[in-house]
Motif scaffolding. Sequence first.
Motif, PDB file in Angstrom:
ATOM      1  N   LEU A  17       0.792  -1.142  -0.045  1.00 36.39           N
ATOM      2  CA  LEU A  17      -0.002   0.037   0.031  1.00 36.39           C
ATOM      3  C   LEU A  17       0.875   1.371   0.012  1.00 36.39           C
ATOM      4  CD1 LEU A  17      -3.044  -0.733   2.310  1.00 36.39           C
ATOM      5  CD2 LEU A  17      -3.085   0.242  -0.030  1.00 36.39           C
ATOM      6  N   LYS A  18       1.919   1.183   0.687  1.00 34.06           N
ATOM      7  CA  LYS A  18       2.898   2.415   0.853  1.00 34.06           C
ATOM      8  C   LYS A  18       3.383   2.723  -0.483  1.00 34.06           C
ATOM      9  CE  LYS A  18       6.754   4.272   3.335  1.00 34.06           C
ATOM     10  NZ  LYS A  18       7.624   4.182   4.618  1.00 34.06           N
ATOM     11  N   GLU A  19       3.956   1.640  -1.120  1.00 30.65           N
ATOM     12  CA  GLU A  19       4.365   1.838  -2.631  1.00 30.65           C
ATOM     13  C   GLU A  19       3.431   2.476  -3.694  1.00 30.65           C
ATOM     14  OE1 GLU A  19       7.878   1.770  -3.304  1.00 30.65           O
ATOM     15  OE2 GLU A  19       8.235   1.110  -1.083  1.00 30.65           O
ATOM     16  N   TYR A  26      -0.834   7.317  -9.957  1.00 30.26           N
ATOM     17  CA  TYR A  26      -2.047   6.704  -9.194  1.00 30.26           C
ATOM     18  C   TYR A  26      -2.623   8.008  -8.779  1.00 30.26           C
ATOM     19  CZ  TYR A  26      -0.564   2.121 -10.608  1.00 30.26           C
ATOM     20  OH  TYR A  26       0.002   1.033 -11.007  1.00 30.26           O
ATOM     21  N   PHE A  27      -1.859   8.868  -8.111  1.00 32.68           N
ATOM     22  CA  PHE A  27      -2.320   9.861  -7.203  1.00 32.68           C
ATOM     23  C   PHE A  27      -1.434  11.256  -7.416  1.00 32.68           C
ATOM     24  CE2 PHE A  27      -3.308   6.029  -4.628  1.00 32.68           C
ATOM     25  CZ  PHE A  27      -4.531   6.272  -4.329  1.00 32.68           C
ATOM     26  N   THR A  28      -2.438  12.318  -7.551  1.00 32.64           N
ATOM     27  CA  THR A  28      -1.680  13.547  -7.846  1.00 32.64           C
ATOM     28  C   THR A  28      -1.125  14.205  -6.351  1.00 32.64           C
ATOM     29  OG1 THR A  28      -3.734  14.730  -7.663  1.00 32.64           O
ATOM     30  CG2 THR A  28      -2.865  14.067 -10.118  1.00 32.64           C
ATOM     31  N   ALA A  29      -2.094  13.803  -5.407  1.00 34.10           N
ATOM     32  CA  ALA A  29      -1.753  14.003  -4.110  1.00 34.10           C
ATOM     33  C   ALA A  29      -0.454  13.482  -3.405  1.00 34.10           C
ATOM     34  CB  ALA A  29      -2.913  13.875  -3.092  1.00 34.10           C
ATOM     35  N   SER A  30       0.110  14.044  -2.486  1.00 35.02           N
ATOM     36  CA  SER A  30       1.392  13.613  -2.021  1.00 35.02           C
ATOM     37  C   SER A  30       1.252  13.109  -0.533  1.00 35.02           C
ATOM     38  CB  SER A  30       2.438  14.604  -1.822  1.00 35.02           C
ATOM     39  OG  SER A  30       3.557  14.163  -1.384  1.00 35.02           O
ATOM     40  N   ASN A 103     -17.799   3.748  14.159  1.00 36.64           N
ATOM     41  CA  ASN A 103     -17.712   4.732  13.576  1.00 36.64           C
ATOM     42  C   ASN A 103     -16.638   4.784  12.154  1.00 36.64           C
ATOM     43  OD1 ASN A 103     -18.407   7.621  12.384  1.00 36.64           O
ATOM     44  ND2 ASN A 103     -17.008   8.501  14.026  1.00 36.64           N
ATOM     45  N   SER A 104     -16.906   3.605  11.646  1.00 40.88           N
ATOM     46  CA  SER A 104     -15.868   3.682  10.351  1.00 40.88           C
ATOM     47  C   SER A 104     -16.504   4.057   9.218  1.00 40.88           C
ATOM     48  CB  SER A 104     -15.595   2.159   9.942  1.00 40.88           C
ATOM     49  OG  SER A 104     -16.695   1.763   9.769  1.00 40.88           O
ATOM     50  N   TRP A 105     -15.652   4.953   8.298  1.00 39.28           N
ATOM     51  CA  TRP A 105     -15.979   5.841   7.061  1.00 39.28           C
ATOM     52  C   TRP A 105     -16.643   4.937   5.983  1.00 39.28           C
ATOM     53  CZ3 TRP A 105     -14.487   6.756   2.147  1.00 39.28           C
ATOM     54  CH2 TRP A 105     -15.214   7.831   1.500  1.00 39.28           C
ATOM     55  N   ARG A 106     -16.110   3.989   5.587  1.00 37.07           N
ATOM     56  CA  ARG A 106     -16.360   3.151   4.821  1.00 37.07           C
ATOM     57  C   ARG A 106     -15.630   1.621   5.024  1.00 37.07           C
ATOM     58  NH1 ARG A 106     -18.872   6.574   3.146  1.00 37.07           N
ATOM     59  NH2 ARG A 106     -19.241   7.396   0.946  1.00 37.07           N
ATOM     60  N   SER A 107     -16.252   0.463   4.444  1.00 33.56           N
ATOM     61  CA  SER A 107     -15.653  -0.926   4.686  1.00 33.56           C
ATOM     62  C   SER A 107     -15.595  -1.459   3.409  1.00 33.56           C
ATOM     63  CB  SER A 107     -16.728  -1.811   5.576  1.00 33.56           C
ATOM     64  OG  SER A 107     -15.905  -2.920   5.886  1.00 33.56           O
ATOM     65  N   ALA A 108     -14.508  -2.393   2.996  1.00 29.75           N
ATOM     66  CA  ALA A 108     -14.511  -3.057   1.830  1.00 29.75           C
ATOM     67  C   ALA A 108     -13.598  -4.164   2.008  1.00 29.75           C
ATOM     68  CB  ALA A 108     -13.930  -1.972   0.735  1.00 29.75           C
ATOM     69  N   GLU A 109     -13.609  -4.935   1.084  1.00 32.27           N
ATOM     70  CA  GLU A 109     -12.662  -6.262   1.160  1.00 32.27           C
ATOM     71  C   GLU A 109     -11.287  -5.964   0.191  1.00 32.27           C
ATOM     72  OE1 GLU A 109     -14.714  -9.752  -0.385  1.00 32.27           O
ATOM     73  OE2 GLU A 109     -16.508  -9.442   0.948  1.00 32.27           O
ATOM     74  N   LYS A 110     -10.391  -6.632   0.900  1.00 30.99           N
ATOM     75  CA  LYS A 110      -8.910  -6.494   0.210  1.00 30.99           C
ATOM     76  C   LYS A 110      -9.018  -7.080  -0.889  1.00 30.99           C
ATOM     77  CE  LYS A 110      -5.256  -6.504   3.727  1.00 30.99           C
ATOM     78  NZ  LYS A 110      -4.195  -7.113   4.341  1.00 30.99           N
ATOM     79  N   SER A 111      -9.974  -7.541  -1.675  1.00 29.90           N
ATOM     80  CA  SER A 111     -10.067  -8.166  -3.060  1.00 29.90           C
ATOM     81  C   SER A 111     -10.685  -6.918  -3.892  1.00 29.90           C
ATOM     82  CB  SER A 111     -10.880  -9.285  -3.179  1.00 29.90           C
ATOM     83  OG  SER A 111     -12.272  -9.021  -2.778  1.00 29.90           O
ATOM     84  N   LEU A 112     -10.941  -5.772  -3.347  1.00 29.31           N
ATOM     85  CA  LEU A 112     -11.365  -4.753  -4.183  1.00 29.31           C
ATOM     86  C   LEU A 112     -10.439  -4.098  -4.913  1.00 29.31           C
ATOM     87  CD1 LEU A 112     -13.529  -2.199  -4.449  1.00 29.31           C
ATOM     88  CD2 LEU A 112     -11.895  -0.929  -2.686  1.00 29.31           C
ATOM     89  N   SER A 113     -10.689  -3.909  -6.346  1.00 33.25           N
ATOM     90  CA  SER A 113      -9.721  -3.623  -7.223  1.00 33.25           C
ATOM     91  C   SER A 113      -8.928  -2.342  -6.918  1.00 33.25           C
ATOM     92  CB  SER A 113     -10.378  -3.159  -8.625  1.00 33.25           C
ATOM     93  OG  SER A 113     -11.182  -1.949  -8.443  1.00 33.25           O
ATOM     94  N   LEU A 114      -7.661  -2.050  -7.555  1.00 35.95           N
ATOM     95  CA  LEU A 114      -6.966  -0.929  -7.081  1.00 35.95           C
ATOM     96  C   LEU A 114      -7.729   0.338  -7.521  1.00 35.95           C
ATOM     97  CD1 LEU A 114      -3.416  -2.088  -8.048  1.00 35.95           C
ATOM     98  CD2 LEU A 114      -4.360  -1.723  -5.643  1.00 35.95           C
ATOM     99  N   GLN A 115      -8.058   0.278  -8.606  1.00 35.93           N
ATOM    100  CA  GLN A 115      -9.230   1.470  -8.977  1.00 35.93           C
ATOM    101  C   GLN A 115     -10.363   1.711  -7.922  1.00 35.93           C
ATOM    102  OE1 GLN A 115      -8.845   3.831 -11.494  1.00 35.93           O
ATOM    103  NE2 GLN A 115     -10.568   4.765 -10.648  1.00 35.93           N
ATOM    104  N   GLY A 116     -11.070   0.995  -7.548  1.00 37.15           N
ATOM    105  CA  GLY A 116     -12.005   1.063  -6.472  1.00 37.15           C
ATOM    106  C   GLY A 116     -11.407   1.563  -5.101  1.00 37.15           C
ATOM    107  N   LEU A 117     -10.226   1.151  -4.782  1.00 37.30           N
ATOM    108  CA  LEU A 117      -9.459   1.570  -3.485  1.00 37.30           C
ATOM    109  C   LEU A 117      -9.234   2.930  -3.806  1.00 37.30           C
ATOM    110  CD1 LEU A 117      -8.427   1.056  -0.828  1.00 37.30           C
ATOM    111  CD2 LEU A 117      -6.492   0.168  -1.657  1.00 37.30           C
ATOM    112  N   ARG A 118      -8.816   3.258  -5.010  1.00 38.64           N
ATOM    113  CA  ARG A 118      -8.139   4.649  -5.338  1.00 38.64           C
ATOM    114  C   ARG A 118      -9.419   5.688  -5.230  1.00 38.64           C
ATOM    115  NH1 ARG A 118      -8.265   7.316 -10.379  1.00 38.64           N
ATOM    116  NH2 ARG A 118      -6.531   9.371 -10.209  1.00 38.64           N
ATOM    117  N   THR A 119     -10.567   5.203  -5.731  1.00 39.10           N
ATOM    118  CA  THR A 119     -11.909   5.932  -5.610  1.00 39.10           C
ATOM    119  C   THR A 119     -12.202   6.229  -4.272  1.00 39.10           C
ATOM    120  OG1 THR A 119     -12.532   5.287  -7.936  1.00 39.10           O
ATOM    121  CG2 THR A 119     -14.102   6.259  -6.375  1.00 39.10           C
TER     122      THR A 119
END
Length: 202
Positions: A17-19, A26-30, A103-119
């Motif tokens: 995830l760090k890399e 993938y991201f414009t933010a730092s 109070n979690s903001w969102r929940s997803a599975e690790k199998s989520l696509s990288l595009q889905g995680l990026r969103t």
Amino acid sequence: MYKILVIDRCHFSRNGLKEWLNHPDYFTASFSVTGIDNLLHAREHILQWQPNMVIADFYSFMGELHHIQQLSSIFAACGNTTRLILLQSGHAAVLDDYCAMQNSWRSAEKSLSLQGLRTLIQEALVSRPPFGEPKPVTPLLTLREERVLSLWSEGTSNEVIAAAMRITVKTVYTYKRNIRMKLGADNRFSLFLALPETMAAG
């Protein structure tokens, strides 16, 4: 620069995830990304570092989680200002039910696509409110109890724990009794045994 804390037992998930987060395509933010593999230290890390976002796989800790309430201090530390994304590697009924009430903001599975995680990450950063006044957080264990548990889990003797913390051996016994009561451990060995199959599998 946004700060992201990754709480995950898996070394490869944390570093992957760090890399990925620091890849310019993938991201414009730092991002400044820190990974942690210890639930006992996660709350303090959140309170001191104040990340914009926490990405956590609590399921990866199920083998060493002795009481579901251990997670309460992490949820409380995130509060309403730090976005908490649960990126779970599996399911356990007791964990899923508990997290659904928190109070979690969102929940997803690790199998989520990288595009889905990026969103998800981009939405979390856009929606995060500014840091407010720090709120008191009541952890399940005190800092000194966390320290005793950490040394205890490493197999450190009561005498060495007492010397390291500058307390008496009798006080170490008192801390251990309080820890067992708070974590619902029946005896001094059960904290370090794997959870029953039914609890781990949910």
